[in-house]
Design an enzyme around this catalytic site. Structure first.
Site, PDB file in Angstrom:
ATOM      1  N   GLY A  65       0.850  -1.196   0.000  1.00 38.07           N
ATOM      2  CA  GLY A  65       0.000   0.000   0.000  1.00 38.07           C
ATOM      3  C   GLY A  65       0.873   1.228   0.000  1.00 38.07           C
ATOM      4  O   GLY A  65       2.063   1.145   0.320  1.00 38.07           O
ATOM      5  N   SER A 109     -25.214 -10.172 -23.761  1.00 32.97           N
ATOM      6  CA  SER A 109     -24.701  -9.191 -24.725  1.00 32.97           C
ATOM      7  C   SER A 109     -24.107  -9.889 -25.932  1.00 32.97           C
ATOM      8  O   SER A 109     -23.715  -9.235 -26.893  1.00 32.97           O
ATOM      9  CB  SER A 109     -23.613  -8.360 -24.056  1.00 32.97           C
ATOM     10  OG  SER A 109     -22.486  -9.194 -23.807  1.00 32.97           O
ATOM     11  N   GLY A 110     -24.029 -11.231 -25.868  1.00 35.94           N
ATOM     12  CA  GLY A 110     -23.353 -11.962 -26.942  1.00 35.94           C
ATOM     13  C   GLY A 110     -21.895 -12.190 -26.618  1.00 35.94           C
ATOM     14  O   GLY A 110     -21.213 -12.934 -27.299  1.00 35.94           O
ATOM     15  N   GLY A 111     -21.408 -11.548 -25.572  1.00 40.09           N
ATOM     16  CA  GLY A 111     -20.017 -11.751 -25.148  1.00 40.09           C
ATOM     17  C   GLY A 111     -19.907 -13.006 -24.301  1.00 40.09           C
ATOM     18  O   GLY A 111     -20.908 -13.601 -23.873  1.00 40.09           O
ATOM     19  N   ASP A 168     -18.821 -13.455 -21.221  1.00 41.10           N
ATOM     20  CA  ASP A 168     -19.166 -13.401 -19.793  1.00 41.10           C
ATOM     21  C   ASP A 168     -20.662 -13.645 -19.570  1.00 41.10           C
ATOM     22  O   ASP A 168     -21.055 -14.486 -18.757  1.00 41.10           O
ATOM     23  CB  ASP A 168     -18.786 -12.038 -19.186  1.00 41.10           C
ATOM     24  CG  ASP A 168     -17.352 -11.670 -19.472  1.00 41.10           C
ATOM     25  OD1 ASP A 168     -16.555 -12.591 -19.717  1.00 41.10           O
ATOM     26  OD2 ASP A 168     -17.018 -10.471 -19.455  1.00 41.10           O
ATOM     27  N   SER A 169     -21.489 -12.895 -20.308  1.00 37.14           N
ATOM     28  CA  SER A 169     -22.922 -13.060 -20.078  1.00 37.14           C
ATOM     29  C   SER A 169     -23.416 -14.389 -20.657  1.00 37.14           C
ATOM     30  O   SER A 169     -24.369 -14.974 -20.138  1.00 37.14           O
ATOM     31  CB  SER A 169     -23.711 -11.882 -20.647  1.00 37.14           C
ATOM     32  OG  SER A 169     -23.421 -11.709 -22.015  1.00 37.14           O
ATOM     33  N   HIS A 218       7.765  -7.584  -3.937  1.00 31.62           N
ATOM     34  CA  HIS A 218       6.422  -7.941  -4.430  1.00 31.62           C
ATOM     35  C   HIS A 218       6.453  -9.247  -5.224  1.00 31.62           C
ATOM     36  O   HIS A 218       6.832  -9.242  -6.398  1.00 31.62           O
ATOM     37  CB  HIS A 218       5.882  -6.819  -5.317  1.00 31.62           C
ATOM     38  CG  HIS A 218       5.548  -5.593  -4.544  1.00 31.62           C
ATOM     39  ND1 HIS A 218       4.279  -5.321  -4.087  1.00 31.62           N
ATOM     40  CD2 HIS A 218       6.324  -4.573  -4.122  1.00 31.62           C
ATOM     41  CE1 HIS A 218       4.285  -4.183  -3.423  1.00 31.62           C
ATOM     42  NE2 HIS A 218       5.511  -3.701  -3.416  1.00 31.62           N
ATOM     43  N   LYS A 256     -10.937 -13.037 -16.428  1.00 29.92           N
ATOM     44  CA  LYS A 256     -11.354 -13.380 -17.796  1.00 29.92           C
ATOM     45  C   LYS A 256     -10.815 -14.753 -18.248  1.00 29.92           C
ATOM     46  O   LYS A 256     -11.541 -15.544 -18.845  1.00 29.92           O
ATOM     47  CB  LYS A 256     -10.839 -12.304 -18.750  1.00 29.92           C
ATOM     48  CG  LYS A 256     -11.425 -12.377 -20.127  1.00 29.92           C
ATOM     49  CD  LYS A 256     -12.727 -11.635 -20.127  1.00 29.92           C
ATOM     50  CE  LYS A 256     -13.412 -11.603 -21.449  1.00 29.92           C
ATOM     51  NZ  LYS A 256     -14.633 -10.795 -21.355  1.00 29.92           N
ATOM     52  N   CYS A 265       5.505  -6.020   1.478  1.00 29.64           N
ATOM     53  CA  CYS A 265       5.870  -4.600   1.447  1.00 29.64           C
ATOM     54  C   CYS A 265       5.255  -3.844   2.640  1.00 29.64           C
ATOM     55  O   CYS A 265       5.687  -4.034   3.771  1.00 29.64           O
ATOM     56  CB  CYS A 265       5.486  -3.991   0.095  1.00 29.64           C
ATOM     57  SG  CYS A 265       6.276  -2.409  -0.175  1.00 29.64           S
ATOM     58  N   TYR A 266       4.224  -3.034   2.431  1.00 27.28           N
ATOM     59  CA  TYR A 266       3.595  -2.343   3.555  1.00 27.28           C
ATOM     60  C   TYR A 266       3.097  -3.364   4.592  1.00 27.28           C
ATOM     61  O   TYR A 266       3.204  -3.146   5.812  1.00 27.28           O
ATOM     62  CB  TYR A 266       2.437  -1.482   3.032  1.00 27.28           C
ATOM     63  CG  TYR A 266       1.653  -0.762   4.095  1.00 27.28           C
ATOM     64  CD1 TYR A 266       2.148   0.400   4.680  1.00 27.28           C
ATOM     65  CD2 TYR A 266       0.417  -1.252   4.522  1.00 27.28           C
ATOM     66  CE1 TYR A 266       1.426   1.066   5.667  1.00 27.28           C
ATOM     67  CE2 TYR A 266      -0.310  -0.593   5.501  1.00 27.28           C
ATOM     68  CZ  TYR A 266       0.194   0.565   6.074  1.00 27.28           C
ATOM     69  OH  TYR A 266      -0.525   1.214   7.043  1.00 27.28           O
ATOM     70  N   GLU A 289       3.998 -10.776  -6.388  1.00 26.40           N
ATOM     71  CA  GLU A 289       2.866 -10.852  -7.324  1.00 26.40           C
ATOM     72  C   GLU A 289       3.168 -10.270  -8.696  1.00 26.40           C
ATOM     73  O   GLU A 289       2.442 -10.525  -9.647  1.00 26.40           O
ATOM     74  CB  GLU A 289       1.632 -10.163  -6.716  1.00 26.40           C
ATOM     75  CG  GLU A 289       1.693  -8.638  -6.608  1.00 26.40           C
ATOM     76  CD  GLU A 289       2.391  -8.118  -5.352  1.00 26.40           C
ATOM     77  OE1 GLU A 289       3.190  -8.873  -4.766  1.00 26.40           O
ATOM     78  OE2 GLU A 289       2.156  -6.960  -4.976  1.00 26.40           O
TER      79      GLU A 289
END
Ligand code: XMP
Length: 507
Positions: free
Chosen positions: A53, A218-220, A222-223, A166, A363, A80-81, A168
């Protein structure tokens, strides 16, 4: 499910800690540092991580965790923090130090459980101004750098660890292994976070809910994945609605309807709503206002549909984890970047409960589920597209002319990328247009036309992105086709800004 809970102290990259842990098939979740010890215990974490942070722990306003968390007897790793919080809490001393930013060599002094299997030395990415001057009793130094004598510390009895660097970020070599050592070897979290397990668990959970569900598709990917998971769970109690708002990619509304008709047996209604969306957006230039208007209009369409075709108890959406984090609703201190309409814009009067089964997924995890569910390859590999559509791709007011330019030029970009074998190598690719114009010459005639900007980026999770170094011949081909085939365009430029400081979409 076994899990690691990450307390977010405000680093823009806190979520990456979760991402990397999930790479080891252990579930990880981000929560605000403000969580009480009792609430945290209810989550039943196998291990706790304190993120980095921007604060200094000696500032009056420095974010501090509930002190009782240190006494839960659950392993803790501070980054870190978070490392400095541990030092401070257990009676060590943190001081202002020479700033250390970028890549450093970490000398491994003790291959303890946390650093086991990593050899004597590794590259570690540092970003800190404070450091531990004196480490607390019971701790030992397990790694150091030239600038930081206490870069990695451990109390292996109490299972409390602190690292100044870090793990990550990709610049820390083998950082994922350190996080895996913590999650799997120290916390004994089971590696049961697989997408097959996720599907079974989610379908089972959704099958317990009562009432009908309205799912906006939406056609994507995810949905579509959202609707298919819900359909598996509750069958006919799900109805899907596809809103054609006139802000979709070239020919997309037809392709979506074909896909739903031919590939899935979903109960789908299409609502033609182009006119009402475009009239609401008339004269509006401000990006956040456009997002708000579109979000509200979607909700209005859903509500009208629900009143006629209901009753519904739930509204389902394909919201993903990065949308939640960037919209600032993860309850962490990270700043709001953009209000993603499907996260930030639900009004109080909406009489439907929200169902978001993918809310904790990234994703690439959704793509894995899509493959398992057998979705068409074209959909699995289709680039992400923002919920508010071309309204946030077009800079300034959305007009018919700009919409047309944006659709046609983006199609040329996609076609040429596909033909050259680049489409699947990049995260997103499109062309956008604003109000800038430039003079050109066609034949012997002067022409004053629009400037089109091509944006192609690489990314792994949309939280950071880099512009794609496309071959110049490919860019030239796109540019030639755009100026030749689209009447109003005189200039084509290529966007070479990364995220940060830019974002992927222009608005
Ligand atoms: P930015 O532009 O914020 O975009 O770097 C990150 C990713 O999110 C997509 N995006 C959205 N997706 N609703 C969505 O569902 C939205 O309001 C929205 N805004 C941006 C963007 O296309 C990129 O993949």
């Amino acid at each position: 499910m076994d899990k690691i809970v990450v307390l977010d102290f405000g680093s823009q990259y806190s979520h990456l800690i979760c991402r990397r842990i999930r790479d080891s098939s252990v579930y990880a979740e981000l929560v605000s540092y403000k969580i009480s010890s009792d609430e945290l215990e209810k989550l039943e974490p196998n291990g706790i991580i304190f993120s980095g942070g921007p604060a200094s722990i000696y500032n009056d306003s420095a974010p501090k965790p509930d002190k009782a968390i240190f006494e839960l007897g659950i392993p803790i790793l501070g980054i870190c923090y978070g490392h400095q919080l541990i030092v401070d809490n257990f009676g060590g001393k943190v001081k202002r130090a020479n700033q250390e930013y970028g890549s450093s060599s970490l000398i491994i002094d003790k291959s303890t459980d946390l650093l086991s299997g990593l050899g004597d030395y590794m590259r570690a990415w540092m970003s800190h101004g404070d450091e531990a001057e004196k480490i607390p009793e019971g701790f030992q130094v397990i790694g150091h750098t030239n600038a930081s004598a206490t870069a990695a510390i451990a109390d292996t009895q109490r299972k409390i660890y602190g690292i100044q660097f870090h793990p990550e970020v990709v610049h820390t070599e083998r950082g994922t292994e350190i996080l895996k050592n913590f999650a799997v070897d120290i916390c004994h979290a089971k590696q049961e976070w697989t997408m097959q397990n996720f599907i079974e668990k989610t379908v089972n959970e959704i099958s317990q809910i009562e009432g009908n569900v309205l799912c906006a598709v939406s056609g994507g990917i995810d949905s579509t994945v959202t609707s298919l998971l819900i359909q598996k769970a509750i069958g006919d109690r799900l109805k899907c609605i596809f809103v054609d708002n006139g802000l979709l990619r070239y020919n997309e509304e037809k392709e979506i309807q074909n896909m739903f008709e031919n590939s899935f047996s979903l109960n789908l209604t299409t609502v033609a709503a182009k006119e009402r969306f475009l009239s609401k957006l008339k004269g509006v230039k401000d990006p956040e206002e456009k997002r708000k208007i579109i979000g509200e209009e979607f909700i209005r369409v859903f509500t009208e549909f629900a009143e006629k075709n209901g009753p519904f108890t739930w509204l389902a959406q394909g919201t993903l984890y990065p949308d939640v984090i960037e919209s600032g609703v993860s309850k962490g201190p990270a700043a709001v970047i953009k209000t993603h309409h499907n996260v930030g814009g639900l009004p109080d009067w909406l009489n439907l409960k929200v169902l978001e089964p993918l809310r904790f997924l990234y994703k690439d995890e959704v793509r894995k589920i899509a493959k398992i569910l057998g979705l068409p390859e074209k959909l699995v590999t289709r680039h992400p597209f923002p919920g508010p559509g071309l309204a946030v791709r077009i800079i300034g007011e959305v007009t018919d002319k700009k919409l047309q330019i944006c659709k046609l030029s983006s199609r040329i970009v996609e076609d040429e990328l596909t033909a050259a074998g680049w489409y699947e190598k990049v995260w997103q690719a499109y062309a956008t247009v604003g109000d800038d114009r430039a003079v050109g010459v066609v034949g012997d005639e002067r022409k004053y036309g629009n400037v089109v900007m091509i944006r192609v980026v690489n990314s792994v999770d949309a939280m950071t992105a880099d512009w794609t170094r496309l071959p110049t011949e490919l860019l030239e081909k796109m540019s030639n086709r755009i100026t030749n085939e689209i009447e109003d365009v005189t200039w084509v430029s290529y966007v070479i800004s990364s995220k940060p400081p830019a974002t992927i979409e222009p608005q």
